[in-house]
Structure formats: structure tokens, C-alpha cells
Design a protein around this motif. Sequence first.
Motif, PDB file in Angstrom:
ATOM      1  N   HIS A  54      20.776  -0.330 -26.270  1.00 32.18           N
ATOM      2  CA  HIS A  54      21.561   0.347 -27.293  1.00 32.18           C
ATOM      3  C   HIS A  54      21.335   1.856 -27.166  1.00 32.18           C
ATOM      4  O   HIS A  54      20.996   2.540 -28.118  1.00 32.18           O
ATOM      5  CB  HIS A  54      21.172  -0.144 -28.692  1.00 32.18           C
ATOM      6  CG  HIS A  54      21.406  -1.608 -28.892  1.00 32.18           C
ATOM      7  ND1 HIS A  54      20.496  -2.566 -28.488  1.00 32.18           N
ATOM      8  CD2 HIS A  54      22.449  -2.277 -29.432  1.00 32.18           C
ATOM      9  CE1 HIS A  54      20.960  -3.766 -28.790  1.00 32.18           C
ATOM     10  NE2 HIS A  54      22.141  -3.625 -29.359  1.00 32.18           N
ATOM     11  N   SER A  55      21.497   2.355 -25.958  1.00 35.89           N
ATOM     12  CA  SER A  55      21.195   3.751 -25.666  1.00 35.89           C
ATOM     13  C   SER A  55      22.146   4.684 -26.393  1.00 35.89           C
ATOM     14  O   SER A  55      23.325   4.386 -26.581  1.00 35.89           O
ATOM     15  CB  SER A  55      21.295   4.014 -24.159  1.00 35.89           C
ATOM     16  OG  SER A  55      20.354   3.238 -23.462  1.00 35.89           O
ATOM     17  N   GLN A  56      21.614   5.834 -26.786  1.00 32.92           N
ATOM     18  CA  GLN A  56      22.456   6.871 -27.353  1.00 32.92           C
ATOM     19  C   GLN A  56      23.169   7.606 -26.230  1.00 32.92           C
ATOM     20  O   GLN A  56      22.771   7.535 -25.070  1.00 32.92           O
ATOM     21  CB  GLN A  56      21.592   7.820 -28.179  1.00 32.92           C
ATOM     22  CG  GLN A  56      20.946   7.130 -29.375  1.00 32.92           C
ATOM     23  CD  GLN A  56      20.196   8.098 -30.253  1.00 32.92           C
ATOM     24  OE1 GLN A  56      20.421   9.290 -30.209  1.00 32.92           O
ATOM     25  NE2 GLN A  56      19.283   7.579 -31.061  1.00 32.92           N
ATOM     26  N   PRO A  57      24.258   8.326 -26.565  1.00 38.12           N
ATOM     27  CA  PRO A  57      25.080   8.954 -25.516  1.00 38.12           C
ATOM     28  C   PRO A  57      24.300   9.836 -24.559  1.00 38.12           C
ATOM     29  O   PRO A  57      24.540   9.790 -23.348  1.00 38.12           O
ATOM     30  CB  PRO A  57      26.093   9.771 -26.338  1.00 38.12           C
ATOM     31  CG  PRO A  57      26.218   9.017 -27.623  1.00 38.12           C
ATOM     32  CD  PRO A  57      24.858   8.455 -27.895  1.00 38.12           C
ATOM     33  N   ALA A  58      23.364  10.664 -25.059  1.00 36.42           N
ATOM     34  CA  ALA A  58      22.629  11.560 -24.156  1.00 36.42           C
ATOM     35  C   ALA A  58      21.788  10.785 -23.155  1.00 36.42           C
ATOM     36  O   ALA A  58      21.652  11.194 -22.001  1.00 36.42           O
ATOM     37  CB  ALA A  58      21.748  12.517 -24.958  1.00 36.42           C
ATOM     38  N   VAL A  59      21.220   9.649 -23.570  1.00 38.80           N
ATOM     39  CA  VAL A  59      20.436   8.816 -22.653  1.00 38.80           C
ATOM     40  C   VAL A  59      21.335   8.297 -21.535  1.00 38.80           C
ATOM     41  O   VAL A  59      20.980   8.345 -20.350  1.00 38.80           O
ATOM     42  CB  VAL A  59      19.777   7.647 -23.405  1.00 38.80           C
ATOM     43  CG1 VAL A  59      19.105   6.685 -22.424  1.00 38.80           C
ATOM     44  CG2 VAL A  59      18.771   8.163 -24.419  1.00 38.80           C
ATOM     45  N   GLU A  60      22.493   7.815 -21.915  1.00 37.08           N
ATOM     46  CA  GLU A  60      23.430   7.284 -20.920  1.00 37.08           C
ATOM     47  C   GLU A  60      23.901   8.384 -19.978  1.00 37.08           C
ATOM     48  O   GLU A  60      24.022   8.174 -18.764  1.00 37.08           O
ATOM     49  CB  GLU A  60      24.619   6.647 -21.641  1.00 37.08           C
ATOM     50  CG  GLU A  60      24.238   5.433 -22.489  1.00 37.08           C
ATOM     51  CD  GLU A  60      25.389   4.934 -23.345  1.00 37.08           C
ATOM     52  OE1 GLU A  60      26.457   5.591 -23.341  1.00 37.08           O
ATOM     53  OE2 GLU A  60      25.208   3.900 -24.023  1.00 37.08           O
ATOM     54  N   GLU A  61      24.150   9.578 -20.526  1.00 33.29           N
ATOM     55  CA  GLU A  61      24.610  10.687 -19.693  1.00 33.29           C
ATOM     56  C   GLU A  61      23.529  11.142 -18.719  1.00 33.29           C
ATOM     57  O   GLU A  61      23.811  11.427 -17.551  1.00 33.29           O
ATOM     58  CB  GLU A  61      25.047  11.852 -20.577  1.00 33.29           C
ATOM     59  CG  GLU A  61      26.320  11.601 -21.353  1.00 33.29           C
ATOM     60  CD  GLU A  61      26.674  12.774 -22.256  1.00 33.29           C
ATOM     61  OE1 GLU A  61      26.270  13.906 -21.936  1.00 33.29           O
ATOM     62  OE2 GLU A  61      27.355  12.554 -23.276  1.00 33.29           O
TER      63      GLU A  61
END
Length: 342
Positions: A54-61
Motif C-alpha cells: 500500500h505504498s504512497q505515491p512518492a515511494v512508488e515514484e
Amino acid sequence: MKEDKDSRWFELERVPKDYIFSKEYRPQNVDSPACNSIPVIDLAITTKPVNIGHSQPAVEEIFKASQDFGFFQVINHGIPEKKVTDAMDVLKEFFDMQSKETATGGIPRKRGYIYTSSTDFMKDGVYLWRENIKHPCHPLEECVHLWPDQPTRYQEVIAAYLVEIQKLSSRILDMICEGLGLKQGYFKDTSEVQLLSSNFYPPCPDPTLTLGILPHYDPSLITLLYQGGSTGLQVMKDGQWVNVGAIPNAFVVNIGNQLEIISNRKLKSVKHRVVTSANETRRSIATFVNPSPDCIIEPAKILVNELEPSVYTASQYKDYVQRNKAFGDYTTAIQSALQSES
């Protein structure tokens, strides 16, 4: 050289022959546009770590940028702008000092840091167009008194800067861990900001003939670079050198060889270099987050299975560094760690 006895080595009308690289190394696209595809990630959109999956957007980026480019920039990173400005200012003072000691590169290594003038590093008989200071940073409290004592505020300012860099590097590594599926704090006890390297690149009469730093890979886990809004950093992308954009108050982060190994090649360590400019002075601060010397560097167990076997041999980090300690040899370090594939 100008006749003024106080002129510095770079105040020239033309590039001396011992600074001119062969065509193999000579840059051809120093004025090419910046590569706008290299991600710029806003860390303000991330607050606390969340569960894997359930990663937040910055983690995924960050994870995607580490896979696709090996380089990204972060903004809204939480480091007070004044601490960064103070660090850049005190390093400018250091490089601007006209004392005999610094001007000749005569600072003794036993004092815990190394200053190199433009003629202290040579590749195939050619000098780099830069000056550099580097020193260890860990443990911080044991290193500070070994750093330059001129300018007088150097030790205080750089120590305060490094405290902030340690926080940011830990945060970024935790986000990378989450992207890889590793437990939070995977690197907590095995990584520290261990080395600072600051460079001064003065204007050059002909930037197409010289280099500030040779093409290389970083041997670190990650490297954090502050470039003060100046250009010159280039990365290899799709077989071409492209310029990394200069964004005020941003940090460039790149994946180092060790993290490529630990990720079992899921993340990318990328070749990069620094070119010079005819009109612009470039100053930068690079901080290298390295594993502990006694760490065994190998792919994380959770990332290795029958479908994705280990592609790297295990190696103690201090042995790895010993094998590849000469600057420039890092370009082959990843290849030497790879197992032969049948």
C-alpha cells in the motif's frame, strides 16, 4: 596564464594541452538540453511509512525511478535551506582561500581530509578541471575535529549539514526498502553517511576539451548530491550522455553499485560524469552512504528464488573497495561482481 601573480590555475585564455582529453573521453554535447524525463519527486506527499503493498505515491515514484534511471531528484525534502546555503558558502570560502597551503594542494593527509588541486589527479596523462576536498564523516563526533579549521566555521557548518543528510538518506533508503519489499529499517544498522566529497569546477575556456569528473559508477548504496542549481552533471541514458536539470534546493539521488547488488539487479547503478562550462562556476557537495566495512554484500535473501536466482557473488564491502579503490575503476566494479552466466 595571466601575468598577475595572484592569478589562479584556471584563469587562462585557452586550455593547456595537459588538460585536453582524448576524443574517447572528450564531451561532445555539453550544451545539450537537460533530460526532462529524469524524475523529480516531491517528498512532501509522503509522511509516515505504510504497509508494503500500500505504498504512497512518492515511494512508488522513487522505486520506479531507481529501476528505470538509477537517478532522481527530490524536492521538499525537509532539510532547512539555510543549512544547505551555509554549507555551500563555507565550501566556497574554502576553495577561494588563497593561502599557500590550499593553493598548492599541500594539506597533509594526516589531518583527516584530502584537498586536491587540479594537478593532483591524472588520467592517461591528463588533469581534471576541478579542485576537490573529501573527508570521512562517520562516526561524526570522531571526525569533525580532523576537518579543515579554516574557514573557522567549517567544522560546525558541515557537521550540521551532515546531520540533516543522514536523516534524509535514511528516509530515502526506507522508501526504497518498501519498494523492494524489504522490512523497514533493513539498512538501519549497516549504513551511514561515510564520506563527503565537494568539488569546485571553475569556468573553462573550451568545455569540449576537458572533464570535471570522468565517467564512473558510484560504489555506494546511494549518493546524495547538492549541486546548487548549477549544470554539468550528465548521466548515460540509452547510450547517450544527457544533462541532469539544475533545480534550486533539490538533491540529486543516485543508486550505487552496492544497492544494485543487494536488489539483485532490480535497481540500476548508472554511469555518470561532470562536464565543464565556459561561463558558469559549479560547486557541489556529494555525500556517499556506504555499508559498514564488515558487511557482506549480496542480494537480499527475500529477493532470491528459483525464478530469480542470485546474479552476484557475495563480497565483504571492505574487500570490494580494496579491489576497486582507484577512482575510475568503479566503472567495472559491477561487472566484476557478476557471476558468469551460463
